[in-house]
Design a protein around this motif. Sequence first.
Motif, PDB file in Angstrom:
ATOM      1  N   THR A  19      -9.302   7.800  43.838  1.00 31.56           N
ATOM      2  CA  THR A  19      -9.694   6.253  44.026  1.00 31.56           C
ATOM      3  C   THR A  19     -11.011   6.066  43.861  1.00 31.56           C
ATOM      4  O   THR A  19     -11.619   7.038  43.423  1.00 31.56           O
ATOM      5  CB  THR A  19      -8.981   5.909  45.476  1.00 31.56           C
ATOM      6  N   SER A  22     -14.874   4.804  39.935  1.00 37.29           N
ATOM      7  CA  SER A  22     -15.019   5.439  38.811  1.00 37.29           C
ATOM      8  C   SER A  22     -13.513   5.656  37.686  1.00 37.29           C
ATOM      9  O   SER A  22     -13.704   5.332  36.614  1.00 37.29           O
ATOM     10  CB  SER A  22     -15.445   7.046  38.991  1.00 37.29           C
ATOM     11  N   ASP A  50      -7.151  12.351  48.197  1.00 36.25           N
ATOM     12  CA  ASP A  50      -7.630  12.290  49.838  1.00 36.25           C
ATOM     13  C   ASP A  50      -7.063  10.905  50.415  1.00 36.25           C
ATOM     14  O   ASP A  50      -6.507  10.181  49.702  1.00 36.25           O
ATOM     15  CB  ASP A  50      -9.025  12.231  49.778  1.00 36.25           C
ATOM     16  N   HIS A 119     -20.051  15.073  46.360  1.00 39.73           N
ATOM     17  CA  HIS A 119     -18.883  15.339  46.697  1.00 39.73           C
ATOM     18  C   HIS A 119     -17.783  15.279  45.670  1.00 39.73           C
ATOM     19  O   HIS A 119     -18.075  14.484  44.609  1.00 39.73           O
ATOM     20  CB  HIS A 119     -18.442  14.548  47.867  1.00 39.73           C
ATOM     21  N   GLY A 121     -13.363  14.856  45.745  1.00 39.55           N
ATOM     22  CA  GLY A 121     -12.432  14.610  46.972  1.00 39.55           C
ATOM     23  C   GLY A 121     -13.503  14.275  48.005  1.00 39.55           C
ATOM     24  O   GLY A 121     -14.457  13.510  47.559  1.00 39.55           O
ATOM     25  N   LYS A 183     -25.123   8.077  39.666  1.00 37.07           N
ATOM     26  CA  LYS A 183     -24.546   9.474  39.583  1.00 37.07           C
ATOM     27  C   LYS A 183     -25.434  10.417  38.511  1.00 37.07           C
ATOM     28  O   LYS A 183     -24.885  11.346  38.473  1.00 37.07           O
ATOM     29  CB  LYS A 183     -23.156   9.170  38.865  1.00 37.07           C
TER      30      LYS A 183
HETATM   31  C1  F6R Z   1     -11.832   9.039  45.997  1.00 38.12           C
HETATM   32  C2  F6R Z   1     -12.845  10.503  45.993  1.00 38.12           C
HETATM   33  C3  F6R Z   1     -14.272  10.493  46.005  1.00 38.12           C
HETATM   34  C4  F6R Z   1     -14.699   9.364  45.074  1.00 38.12           C
HETATM   35  C5  F6R Z   1     -16.221   9.375  44.874  1.00 38.12           C
HETATM   36  C6  F6R Z   1     -16.858   8.466  44.019  1.00 38.12           C
HETATM   37  O1  F6R Z   1     -10.496   9.437  46.103  1.00 38.12           O
HETATM   38  O2  F6R Z   1     -12.136  11.459  46.185  1.00 38.12           O
HETATM   39  O3  F6R Z   1     -14.729  11.645  45.894  1.00 38.12           O
HETATM   40  O4  F6R Z   1     -14.330   9.847  43.469  1.00 38.12           O
HETATM   41  O5  F6R Z   1     -16.802   9.085  46.327  1.00 38.12           O
HETATM   42  O6  F6R Z   1     -16.551   7.022  44.328  1.00 38.12           O
HETATM   43  P1  F6R Z   1     -16.764   6.057  43.338  1.00 38.12           P
HETATM   44  O7  F6R Z   1     -15.891   6.187  42.213  1.00 38.12           O
HETATM   45  O8  F6R Z   1     -16.379   4.656  43.839  1.00 38.12           O
HETATM   46  O9  F6R Z   1     -18.259   5.999  43.045  1.00 38.12           O
END
Ligand code: F6R
Length: 241
Positions: A19, A22, A50, A119, A121, A183
Amino acid sequence: DAVAELLGRRPDAVLGLATGSSPIPVYDELARRHARGELSFTGVRAFCLDEYVGLPQDHPEAYRSVIRRVFADRVGLLDVRAPDGAAEDLVAACAEYEAAIEAAGGIDLQLLGIGSDGHVGFNEPGSSLGSRTRLKTLTAKTRADNARFFDSVDAVPRHVLTQGVATILDARHVILVATGEAKAAPVAAAIEGPLTAMVPASALQLHRHASVVVDEAAAGGLRLAAYYRETYAGKPSWQHL
Ligand code: F6R
């Protein structure tokens, strides 16, 4: 393209879904191809990475609901599972989730994002690189990052169930998607830094088939960027992502 190629060869493939922001462009593109009749998700099974603990399963921000809304319902993907963050026995729910992934034959393709703290997940810094699906406590940084999906940071749950680092490494192909300047540091640390539990995404260095898809901003911290560009430009045509 990697998902399309997989479904072409295995219509009952098992997808691992992330989720967050990204993967949204990936889900949008897959929905477009589905609408054009190019892709069918009828036989596909999917596992979320998750889930928040303590949100009812039909809460709009529960990850099972999010994945249905942003992807599964748009492409007719019916079989979507997530760790049960509303279970009374969370330890048993994690064990059941691991068993369900195994019973499905393992994950063929796992989509990943990366947190600003490195991180994957919800395996926050310090997560065991041998971890399986389990309860984790979110860092203050992750809760602040995710506050945009809730009314306030206080509404972001403190606890989650997440596939472990070792669970993620079991997937046969992992694709990490990262965009934007925020990122750049975690991407560089994950790809070019030392293998360390302090940057759980660095565990992907151990994977036999990991692809990292970044835009220019997220690639900003990579020391070997010129080499990666040259390698990609010269990729043999038979070699897929
Ligand atoms: C989501 C997850 C997280 C996101 C991470 C980046 O299921 O496991 O590791 O991938 O926090 O989040 P975004 O993509 O919103 O920057």
